[in-house]
Scaffold this motif. Sequence first.
Motif, PDB file in Angstrom:
ATOM      1  N   GLU A   1     -41.809 -38.265 -29.918  1.00 30.95           N
ATOM      2  CA  GLU A   1     -40.784 -38.049 -28.900  1.00 30.95           C
ATOM      3  C   GLU A   1     -41.256 -36.945 -27.960  1.00 30.95           C
ATOM      4  O   GLU A   1     -41.776 -35.916 -28.412  1.00 30.95           O
ATOM      5  CB  GLU A   1     -39.461 -37.637 -29.543  1.00 30.95           C
ATOM      6  CG  GLU A   1     -38.707 -38.763 -30.183  1.00 30.95           C
ATOM      7  CD  GLU A   1     -37.334 -38.327 -30.669  1.00 30.95           C
ATOM      8  OE1 GLU A   1     -36.985 -37.136 -30.493  1.00 30.95           O
ATOM      9  OE2 GLU A   1     -36.620 -39.170 -31.238  1.00 30.95           O
ATOM     10  N   ILE A   2     -41.094 -37.178 -26.657  1.00 33.93           N
ATOM     11  CA  ILE A   2     -41.560 -36.213 -25.676  1.00 33.93           C
ATOM     12  C   ILE A   2     -40.456 -35.885 -24.679  1.00 33.93           C
ATOM     13  O   ILE A   2     -39.506 -36.629 -24.505  1.00 33.93           O
ATOM     14  CB  ILE A   2     -42.805 -36.728 -24.916  1.00 33.93           C
ATOM     15  CG1 ILE A   2     -42.451 -37.962 -24.075  1.00 33.93           C
ATOM     16  CG2 ILE A   2     -43.952 -37.010 -25.872  1.00 33.93           C
ATOM     17  CD1 ILE A   2     -43.561 -38.388 -23.117  1.00 33.93           C
ATOM     18  N   ALA A   3     -40.617 -34.742 -24.036  1.00 33.39           N
ATOM     19  CA  ALA A   3     -39.781 -34.352 -22.906  1.00 33.39           C
ATOM     20  C   ALA A   3     -40.717 -33.961 -21.780  1.00 33.39           C
ATOM     21  O   ALA A   3     -41.608 -33.130 -21.964  1.00 33.39           O
ATOM     22  CB  ALA A   3     -38.873 -33.180 -23.284  1.00 33.39           C
TER      23      ALA A   3
ATOM     24  N   VAL B   1     -45.866 -31.909 -20.440  1.00 33.00           N
ATOM     25  CA  VAL B   1     -45.146 -32.763 -21.391  1.00 33.00           C
ATOM     26  C   VAL B   1     -45.074 -32.055 -22.737  1.00 33.00           C
ATOM     27  O   VAL B   1     -46.097 -31.665 -23.299  1.00 33.00           O
ATOM     28  CB  VAL B   1     -45.843 -34.120 -21.557  1.00 33.00           C
ATOM     29  CG1 VAL B   1     -45.116 -34.969 -22.597  1.00 33.00           C
ATOM     30  CG2 VAL B   1     -45.932 -34.853 -20.225  1.00 33.00           C
ATOM     31  N   SER B   2     -43.861 -31.903 -23.255  1.00 36.24           N
ATOM     32  CA  SER B   2     -43.662 -31.281 -24.560  1.00 36.24           C
ATOM     33  C   SER B   2     -43.344 -32.349 -25.602  1.00 36.24           C
ATOM     34  O   SER B   2     -42.531 -33.242 -25.349  1.00 36.24           O
ATOM     35  CB  SER B   2     -42.510 -30.280 -24.501  1.00 36.24           C
ATOM     36  OG  SER B   2     -42.766 -29.250 -23.576  1.00 36.24           O
TER      37      SER B   2
ATOM     38  N   THR C   1     -41.430 -33.162 -28.866  1.00 35.88           N
ATOM     39  CA  THR C   1     -40.261 -32.600 -29.535  1.00 35.88           C
ATOM     40  C   THR C   1     -40.128 -33.048 -30.986  1.00 35.88           C
ATOM     41  O   THR C   1     -39.458 -32.387 -31.769  1.00 35.88           O
ATOM     42  CB  THR C   1     -38.979 -32.969 -28.780  1.00 35.88           C
ATOM     43  OG1 THR C   1     -38.898 -34.402 -28.661  1.00 35.88           O
ATOM     44  CG2 THR C   1     -38.986 -32.362 -27.382  1.00 35.88           C
TER      45      THR C   1
ATOM     46  N   GLU D   1     -48.555 -29.435 -22.978  1.00 36.83           N
ATOM     47  CA  GLU D   1     -47.313 -28.828 -22.530  1.00 36.83           C
ATOM     48  C   GLU D   1     -47.474 -28.090 -21.204  1.00 36.83           C
ATOM     49  O   GLU D   1     -46.569 -28.052 -20.376  1.00 36.83           O
ATOM     50  CB  GLU D   1     -46.806 -27.865 -23.606  1.00 36.83           C
ATOM     51  CG  GLU D   1     -45.443 -27.287 -23.331  1.00 36.83           C
ATOM     52  CD  GLU D   1     -44.972 -26.409 -24.475  1.00 36.83           C
ATOM     53  OE1 GLU D   1     -43.848 -26.612 -24.957  1.00 36.83           O
ATOM     54  OE2 GLU D   1     -45.736 -25.509 -24.886  1.00 36.83           O
TER      55      GLU D   1
ATOM     56  N   ARG E   1     -35.995 -25.056 -31.856  1.00 36.35           N
ATOM     57  CA  ARG E   1     -36.943 -25.488 -30.829  1.00 36.35           C
ATOM     58  C   ARG E   1     -37.460 -24.321 -29.988  1.00 36.35           C
ATOM     59  O   ARG E   1     -38.439 -24.467 -29.262  1.00 36.35           O
ATOM     60  CB  ARG E   1     -36.283 -26.537 -29.930  1.00 36.35           C
ATOM     61  CG  ARG E   1     -35.893 -27.828 -30.643  1.00 36.35           C
ATOM     62  CD  ARG E   1     -34.978 -28.673 -29.789  1.00 36.35           C
ATOM     63  NE  ARG E   1     -33.713 -27.981 -29.511  1.00 36.35           N
ATOM     64  CZ  ARG E   1     -32.730 -28.478 -28.796  1.00 36.35           C
ATOM     65  NH1 ARG E   1     -32.849 -29.698 -28.278  1.00 36.35           N
ATOM     66  NH2 ARG E   1     -31.621 -27.795 -28.584  1.00 36.35           N
TER      67      ARG E   1
ATOM     68  N   GLY F   1     -37.995 -37.066 -18.072  1.00 38.70           N
ATOM     69  CA  GLY F   1     -36.963 -37.014 -19.092  1.00 38.70           C
ATOM     70  C   GLY F   1     -37.487 -37.369 -20.470  1.00 38.70           C
ATOM     71  O   GLY F   1     -38.681 -37.655 -20.654  1.00 38.70           O
ATOM     72  N   PRO F   2     -36.619 -37.399 -21.468  1.00 43.77           N
ATOM     73  CA  PRO F   2     -37.058 -37.698 -22.832  1.00 43.77           C
ATOM     74  C   PRO F   2     -37.391 -39.172 -23.014  1.00 43.77           C
ATOM     75  O   PRO F   2     -36.763 -40.046 -22.409  1.00 43.77           O
ATOM     76  CB  PRO F   2     -35.853 -37.294 -23.680  1.00 43.77           C
ATOM     77  CG  PRO F   2     -34.685 -37.417 -22.760  1.00 43.77           C
ATOM     78  CD  PRO F   2     -35.181 -37.071 -21.395  1.00 43.77           C
ATOM     79  N   ARG F   3     -38.379 -39.432 -23.845  1.00 43.08           N
ATOM     80  CA  ARG F   3     -38.733 -40.801 -24.184  1.00 43.08           C
ATOM     81  C   ARG F   3     -39.572 -40.778 -25.458  1.00 43.08           C
ATOM     82  O   ARG F   3     -39.979 -39.706 -25.942  1.00 43.08           O
ATOM     83  CB  ARG F   3     -39.510 -41.482 -23.049  1.00 43.08           C
ATOM     84  CG  ARG F   3     -40.744 -40.734 -22.599  1.00 43.08           C
ATOM     85  CD  ARG F   3     -41.471 -41.415 -21.465  1.00 43.08           C
ATOM     86  NE  ARG F   3     -42.083 -42.665 -21.865  1.00 43.08           N
ATOM     87  CZ  ARG F   3     -43.071 -43.252 -21.191  1.00 43.08           C
ATOM     88  NH1 ARG F   3     -43.531 -42.692 -20.079  1.00 43.08           N
ATOM     89  NH2 ARG F   3     -43.581 -44.372 -21.602  1.00 43.08           N
ATOM     90  N   THR F   4     -39.844 -41.933 -25.999  1.00 46.78           N
ATOM     91  CA  THR F   4     -40.646 -42.050 -27.211  1.00 46.78           C
ATOM     92  C   THR F   4     -41.899 -42.851 -26.921  1.00 46.78           C
ATOM     93  O   THR F   4     -41.838 -43.923 -26.304  1.00 46.78           O
ATOM     94  CB  THR F   4     -39.849 -42.731 -28.338  1.00 46.78           C
ATOM     95  OG1 THR F   4     -38.703 -41.944 -28.651  1.00 46.78           O
ATOM     96  CG2 THR F   4     -40.701 -42.887 -29.588  1.00 46.78           C
TER      97      THR F   4
END
Length: 486
Positions: A233-235, A217-218, A220, A37, A366, A239-242
């Motif tokens: 799943e990351i943010a 990178v977090s 989620t 993160e 969160r 942006g967000p992606r899996t």
Amino acid sequence: MIPAHADVVIVGGGSCGCVLAAGLSDDPDRTVLLLEEGTAFGSASAVPREIRDAAVLPVGPESPWTADFPGRLTSDVQATVTRGRVLGGSGAVNGAYFVRARPDDFASWPASWSYEEVLPSFRAVETDTDVPGDLHGSSGPIPVARVPRERMHPLSRAFVDASESAGFAPVADLNAPGPDGVGAVPSNMRDGTRVGPFLAYLAPVLDRPNLTVAGGVSATRVVMAGGRAVGVEIAGPDGPRTISAGYVIVAAGAVRSPQLLMLSGIGPADELGRLGIDPLHDLPGVGRDFSDHPEFAVPYRFRPGLPSHTLLLETVLHTENLELRPYTAAFGAAIPGSGVADPVLGVVLTRPRSRGRIVLDERDPRRPPLLDYRYLTDPADRQALEEGVRLAADLLAATTGVVEAGSVDARGGRLGTSLHLSGTCRMGDDENAVVDEWCRVRGIEGLSVVDTSVFPQVPSRGPHATAVMLAYRVAATARDALPHTV
């Protein structure tokens, strides 16, 4: 570039994450993705000086290397709890204290984690430059050294003398099983540099083509399908992606690991439902009954003219359930921006009975959760800590020529925490255990938790050396069992 898939995805680049990533990527046929993160470094030379310098703890207000959490130590004592948020985690910014858990500490662990079973792994992670013999390693990546008595800060020497005069035994090696007493602290330090698991384990292997380390990178959510973890799943900056995964290891620390499990629907079903999270797997022990070391700071004043410190903690006194820590500088000097002007002697309760819990924010789960420590709820804890404060005041008063006469102020002290939170996803086989003896989440395939979350209770010594041992041993045990690229 973050890959779309990895054989093993490790969430959290702290001490355990660094050791796991290095160990599991040793197989060139396995792809490993480490998600951090905080800030990541592309080489050892890129690590800033304030992280390398063992005399400084870069954890003060507005530090770029930490994250803060709201804490409630007792019903009327609030605190801000700081954890490392950088590649290397809290092990990259701590006081370089590297003392092993004691043999008795492992009595609460499964039988495969007895002291006799884990000793080879303790030896494997270290090179002890002071103490030869079968108890210590001579070829591990983490250097372990002690400040010789003749080179200690005047406060440390005076504290050792006062402790021995009070009848406490001198201990040559605090990493050896044996009687309690006063001795030099084993530190993971070399030539004034704090050598944590990033520098020791991960930095030397960053060029492996099968290893990707991504900072900023977090995670989620752990993605589940059919009772199995299949991705994360990351943010991040893009942006967000899996990310799909053959196996997921959560090593985000004793606060973030249980939070991520709960955000993923893994945890106490009643609490998750109340927070609006779909409970996928009921594990009542997630986030509950954690333990940590309460630490009461007894302030005093140095006499003028003492030299500056080089290591914040050089020696400690261990009794049956206490550790007394004569810090060699005011935290204002060692922790930039902390504003704590007076030096203190820390009185630590090492075998607390009181237990706390992680409380997710009802407005937004969160957000950083509340750490509800519930310190001193057990009367025995309060009594032991009060006895330790009286002992600390007596020893400080005996450090003639170093501490100003009449400056010791036990009543002006304050309760804090040693930041050794453990047991939020503890291992075991009872109904409240979260992981099994090898850190695999109970009832779910393809998912493990590997950090101080899984300790059955906080060790009676600081947890860093034991955490590194844990990650090393889990990686060595799982090396052949985890997925490989076909």
